[in-house]
Design a protein around this motif. Structure first.
Motif, PDB file in Angstrom:
ATOM      1  N   ASP A   1       1.390 -11.591  -1.386  1.00 31.30           N
ATOM      2  CA  ASP A   1       1.812 -11.017  -0.106  1.00 31.30           C
ATOM      3  C   ASP A   1       1.110 -11.677   1.076  1.00 31.30           C
ATOM      4  O   ASP A   1       1.672 -11.754   2.165  1.00 31.30           O
TER       5      ASP A   1
ATOM      6  N   TRP B   1       2.832 -13.524   4.368  1.00 28.61           N
ATOM      7  CA  TRP B   1       2.438 -13.356   5.766  1.00 28.61           C
ATOM      8  C   TRP B   1       2.203 -14.716   6.415  1.00 28.61           C
ATOM      9  O   TRP B   1       2.621 -14.949   7.552  1.00 28.61           O
TER      10      TRP B   1
ATOM     11  N   VAL C   1       0.889  -7.352   7.395  1.00 22.92           N
ATOM     12  CA  VAL C   1       2.064  -6.886   6.664  1.00 22.92           C
ATOM     13  C   VAL C   1       3.361  -7.361   7.310  1.00 22.92           C
ATOM     14  O   VAL C   1       4.443  -7.044   6.840  1.00 22.92           O
ATOM     15  N   ASP C   2       3.258  -8.121   8.391  1.00 22.03           N
ATOM     16  CA  ASP C   2       4.447  -8.528   9.134  1.00 22.03           C
ATOM     17  C   ASP C   2       4.334  -9.999   9.522  1.00 22.03           C
ATOM     18  O   ASP C   2       3.508 -10.368  10.353  1.00 22.03           O
TER      19      ASP C   2
ATOM     20  N   LYS D   1      -3.824  -0.132   3.712  1.00 20.09           N
ATOM     21  CA  LYS D   1      -2.555  -0.530   4.306  1.00 20.09           C
ATOM     22  C   LYS D   1      -1.635  -1.056   3.219  1.00 20.09           C
ATOM     23  O   LYS D   1      -2.094  -1.637   2.228  1.00 20.09           O
ATOM     24  N   GLU D   2      -0.330  -0.875   3.407  1.00 24.85           N
ATOM     25  CA  GLU D   2       0.612  -1.315   2.394  1.00 24.85           C
ATOM     26  C   GLU D   2       0.571  -2.819   2.174  1.00 24.85           C
ATOM     27  O   GLU D   2       0.387  -3.599   3.103  1.00 24.85           O
ATOM     28  N   ASP D   3       0.720  -3.197   0.905  1.00 28.60           N
ATOM     29  CA  ASP D   3       0.866  -4.586   0.475  1.00 28.60           C
ATOM     30  C   ASP D   3      -0.317  -5.483   0.823  1.00 28.60           C
ATOM     31  O   ASP D   3      -0.167  -6.693   1.024  1.00 28.60           O
ATOM     32  N   LEU D   4      -1.490  -4.886   0.893  1.00 31.66           N
ATOM     33  CA  LEU D   4      -2.726  -5.633   1.080  1.00 31.66           C
ATOM     34  C   LEU D   4      -3.750  -5.182   0.043  1.00 31.66           C
ATOM     35  O   LEU D   4      -3.809  -4.008  -0.292  1.00 31.66           O
TER      36      LEU D   4
ATOM     37  N   HIS E   1       3.167   0.749  -0.785  1.00 33.88           N
ATOM     38  CA  HIS E   1       3.319  -0.604  -1.327  1.00 33.88           C
ATOM     39  C   HIS E   1       4.779  -0.849  -1.721  1.00 33.88           C
ATOM     40  O   HIS E   1       5.479   0.078  -2.171  1.00 33.88           O
TER      41      HIS E   1
END
Length: 445
Positions: free
Chosen positions: A69, A73, A177-178, A332-335, A396
């Motif tokens: 992930d 990013w 995340v973005d 935090k999501e996806d970290l 996630h």
């Protein structure tokens, strides 16, 4: 004669910045430092990263990242950059010294146990001063206001006055995340010790950053990161305070509607903030002020932010639940970042009351969860049916893909949703006689 020609070190550093084969050095290659080094290498400026973590260095020199992930990013693979020797990593100062970099980015942690911590930063400044005769030092780490001035007086004042070194503060803004909010695309603030420092910093940052904003000096740019995160810290704490003040109403829904106003952000009640920045931001601002009594709002923010997760734990304890499953350790999501994750004190509180607690997070293996929390993990498909309370902490992508299986297998009495992901399945929970609560809704705590 202009100052550019007068000061030889300025010209040497300027030439080094313009020569892509002359490397920058990045001190500390966590998410911040690694992205700094990677984006410069991607933009054809050679970069060397330093870190004391030998395993991390070994993996990075093979082009391997912590997780996929992070690469999403970044938007590119570092392996090609490593193979072309445009990106290199080492845990030895002697190796960095041989490359003789003229630009030094400092990207090390400046917090420990939830408080500002400067020992590592002090050590890196001393290493640079001792091993390099000239250069531009750019601090990307978050700083307590007033830190740079103390560092300069203690270590660099003479070298800065003699024009041997130049100094800037350029705090990072990141949203890992973005992909639309990365180092190339986000606005960047910076400020130098003097005019030359600001000019050199502008030259090097412009190689990567498309939108840069010079401050009048380093003291102003030093304030920016802690100030902007303190704003968010207050908003997060206020959302939680509102949900506690109006327990019988759906505050989450109200805040969603509040967020439709053009000049207001949307913040929802929940377990509190986490990560390296926001939880410590108010402490940075308070610690740097000589008039701390004027910052009562930030003091109350810290109290709310560090107590809300304990209030949630007390609510679960009071309701008599004994076997609790938690989905998500990361803040935090996806970290894969659990620094100051509000789940950690939440678990500690439950354990203190002798509750059986297990946690699953796809980014952490069983031994990592055991080391961090001293609890076990579980199989999300086979074992989730064994718990009488399920806490859905972080959204996630893995969990979203497993949503149907989670719904199919749960047999709990309470499902506490910190994200709102399962809000559309309220009727399903009702049919299964499961109490569904979303943080910030009526009587959620």
């Amino acid at each position: 004669m202009t100052f550019r020609k007068k000061y030889n070190c300025f010209e040497i550093i300027k030439k080094s910045i313009n020569k892509n084969n002359e490397p920058i050095c990045v001190w500390g290659v966590g998410y911040i430092g690694l992205s700094t080094a990677s984006f410069f290498a991607k933009n054809k400026k050679k970069a060397i990263g330093f870190d004391i973590d030998k395993k991390l260095i070994s993996n990075l020199n093979k082009g391997k990242l912590k997780n996929s992930d992070f690469q999403k990013w970044l938007g590119f693979s570092i392996k090609n950059l490593v193979d072309k020797k445009n990106l290199y990593f080492s845990n030895k100062v002697s190796v960095i010294k041989k490359f003789d970099p003229k630009v030094h980015f400092i990207c090390i942690p400046t917090e420990k146990n939830g408080k500002p911590y400067l020992n590592i930063l002090n050590n890196i400044i001393q290493i640079i001063k001792k091993n390099f005769s000239k250069g531009l030092i750019i601090i990307e780490s978050t700083l307590t206001p007033g830190t740079s001035e103390k560092l300069i007086k203690k270590y660099l004042y003479k070298k800065l006055n003699n024009k041997e070194f130049f100094f800037s503060v350029a705090p990072r803004r990141d949203w890992f995340v973005d992909n639309s909010k990365n180092l190339e695309k986000m606005d960047r603030v910076f400020g130098g010790w003097n005019e030359e420092s600001t000019l050199l910093t502008k030259m090097i940052l412009s190689k990567v950053c498309k939108k840069i904003h010079p401050a009048s000096n380093f003291e102003i740019s030093e304030l920016v990161k802690s100030f902007e995160n303190a704003y968010r810290h207050v908003d997060i704490a206020l959302a939680n305070q509102l949900s506690l003040a109006y327990p019988n109403l759906n505050v989450r829904e109200a805040l969603k509607l509040v967020g439709t106003k053009w000049n207001i952000g949307t913040f929802y009640p929940g377990f509190g903030s986490g990560g390296y920045c926001i939880p410590v931001s108010s402490k940075y601002v308070i610690d740097g002020s000589s008039k701390q009594k004027e910052l009562s709002i930030l003091k109350e923010t810290i109290k709310t932010d560090t107590s809300i997760n304990l209030k949630i734990a007390n609510s679960i304890i009071t309701q008599g639940f004994n076997k609790i499953a938690i989905l998500g350790l990361s803040y935090k999501e996806d970290l894969k970042v659990h620094a100051l994750s509000p789940i950690i004190p939440f678990v500690q509180k439950l354990k203190k009351k002798r509750k059986s607690v297990s946690l699953f997070d796809p980014f952490y293996n069983n031994s990592e969860i055991k080391k961090i929390l001293n609890i076990g993990s579980f199989n999300i498909n086979k074992d989730i049916k064994k718990f009488d309370c399920v806490v859905y902490h972080v959204n996630h992508k893995f969990f979203k893909k497993q949503k149907k299986n989670i719904l199919k297998n749960i047999r709990c009495k309470l499902f506490l949703d910190n994200t709102g992901e399962f809000n559309n399945q309220k009727n399903y929970f009702k049919k299964k006689n499961i109490k569904y609560k979303i943080t910030g809704a009526s009587k959620w705590i």
